[in-house]
Design a protein around this motif. Structure first.
Motif, short mmCIF file in Angstrom:
data_model
loop_
_atom_site.label_atom_id
_atom_site.label_comp_id
_atom_site.label_asym_id
_atom_site.label_seq_id
_atom_site.Cartn_x
_atom_site.Cartn_y
_atom_site.Cartn_z
N LEU A 1 14.28 39.63 44.82
CA LEU A 1 13.50 40.90 45.06
C LEU A 1 12.62 40.65 46.40
O LEU A 1 12.79 41.79 47.06
CB LEU A 1 12.42 40.80 44.15
N ALA A 2 12.30 39.33 46.90
CA ALA A 2 11.84 39.45 48.23
C ALA A 2 12.62 39.95 49.03
O ALA A 2 12.47 40.46 50.35
CB ALA A 2 11.18 37.96 48.62
N PHE A 3 13.85 39.13 49.39
CA PHE A 3 14.93 39.59 50.24
C PHE A 3 15.50 41.10 50.24
O PHE A 3 15.92 41.43 51.19
CB PHE A 3 16.06 38.49 50.58
N CYS B 1 22.03 37.88 48.94
CA CYS B 1 21.80 36.76 49.77
C CYS B 1 20.51 36.03 49.01
O CYS B 1 20.61 34.92 49.22
CB CYS B 1 21.75 37.31 51.22
N GLY B 2 19.71 36.65 48.84
CA GLY B 2 18.29 36.01 48.19
C GLY B 2 18.72 35.32 47.21
O GLY B 2 18.14 34.15 46.90
N TRP B 3 19.47 35.89 46.02
CA TRP B 3 19.78 34.96 44.95
C TRP B 3 20.80 33.95 45.10
O TRP B 3 20.40 32.95 44.64
CB TRP B 3 20.38 36.48 44.16
N MET B 4 21.64 34.19 45.90
CA MET B 4 22.68 33.15 45.94
C MET B 4 22.21 31.97 47.16
O MET B 4 22.52 30.97 46.94
CB MET B 4 24.09 33.68 46.74
N ILE B 5 21.38 32.28 48.29
CA ILE B 5 21.07 31.14 49.25
C ILE B 5 19.92 30.79 49.01
O ILE B 5 19.63 29.83 48.67
CB ILE B 5 21.37 32.09 50.60
N SER B 6 18.66 31.68 49.04
CA SER B 6 17.46 31.17 49.05
C SER B 6 16.90 30.75 47.67
O SER B 6 16.48 29.66 47.50
CB SER B 6 16.51 32.11 49.66
N GLY B 7 17.42 31.56 46.79
CA GLY B 7 16.87 31.15 45.48
C GLY B 7 17.71 29.77 44.89
O GLY B 7 16.97 29.18 44.15
N LEU C 1 11.89 37.43 61.06
CA LEU C 1 11.61 35.94 61.04
C LEU C 1 10.34 35.75 60.03
O LEU C 1 10.37 34.85 59.26
CB LEU C 1 11.22 35.64 62.38
N VAL C 2 9.39 36.69 60.21
CA VAL C 2 8.10 36.46 59.38
C VAL C 2 8.32 36.69 57.96
O VAL C 2 8.16 35.95 56.88
CB VAL C 2 6.95 37.23 59.76
N GLY C 3 9.19 37.62 57.51
CA GLY C 3 9.68 37.99 56.16
C GLY C 3 10.76 36.82 55.66
O GLY C 3 10.56 36.42 54.49
N GLY C 4 11.30 36.23 56.64
CA GLY C 4 12.15 35.11 56.11
C GLY C 4 11.32 33.92 55.60
O GLY C 4 11.71 33.13 54.67
N LEU C 5 10.42 33.87 56.43
CA LEU C 5 9.48 32.78 56.14
C LEU C 5 8.69 32.77 54.76
O LEU C 5 8.83 31.74 54.07
CB LEU C 5 8.48 32.25 57.23
N MET C 6 8.25 34.02 54.69
CA MET C 6 7.56 34.31 53.53
C MET C 6 8.42 34.42 52.18
O MET C 6 8.08 33.95 51.30
CB MET C 6 7.06 35.60 53.82
N ILE D 1 7.92 32.26 48.91
CA ILE D 1 7.85 32.73 47.68
C ILE D 1 8.88 32.22 46.67
O ILE D 1 8.35 31.95 45.51
CB ILE D 1 8.14 34.24 47.66
N SER D 2 9.96 32.04 47.01
CA SER D 2 11.04 31.46 46.08
C SER D 2 10.64 30.10 45.59
O SER D 2 10.73 29.66 44.50
CB SER D 2 12.21 31.49 46.74
#
Length: 146
Positions: free
Chosen positions: A11-13, A48-54, A128-133, A137-138
């Protein structure tokens, strides 16, 4: 396996992809079709958020933030590639290419020209800031709901 961390990261990404897509669409020349760019980048950000960051939570907040930046870079690359292919197909339908090889080379030329438009300080800072946040969050969701 679905987890809260994957859901929050997705959701964040997705939100970050939509906002970044809308900002990027404002940089494109007049007359360029941009109606699909926001929802398409949101879908790419979701995946990408689900598969990488999550999938990479549980290693600490610093690692999660670097994973968030990696997710943003991957999202931007895939979104630029998909949009370049979309524009190439539109141009190919108007017979602007002499053959399939020229059309495929046109995709890389389009990606480079769009990457130059992406390199605006406002967009880069937001990503950049969104990626850090998003990474944070994850990680938070992964720690909160194990």
């Amino acid at each position: 396996m679905p987890t809260a961390a994957k859901l929050f990261a997705a959701l964040a990404f997705a939100a970050l992809g939509f906002l970044g897509g809308r900002l990027f669409a404002g940089q494109l020349p007049e007359g360029t079709p941009t109606d699909i760019f926001g929802p398409a980048t949101a879908a790419v950000g979701l995946v990408c958020g689900w598969m990488i960051s999550g999938a990479l939570v549980g290693r600490g907040y610093v690692a999660a933030m670097s994973t968030g930046v990696r997710t943003v870079v991957t999202t931007a690359f895939v979104a630029l590639l998909a949009y370049s292919i979309y524009i190439m197909v539109l141009r190919a339908m108007r017979m602007l290419y002499d053959g399939p090889i020229e059309a495929l080379l046109g995709v890389s030329a389009l990606m480079l020209s769009y990457a130059r438009l992406l390199a605006v300080p406002e967009i880069l800072a937001m990503l950049l800031v969104g990626g850090l946040m998003g990474g944070s969050i994850s990680e938070w969701a992964g720690r909160r709901w194990k």
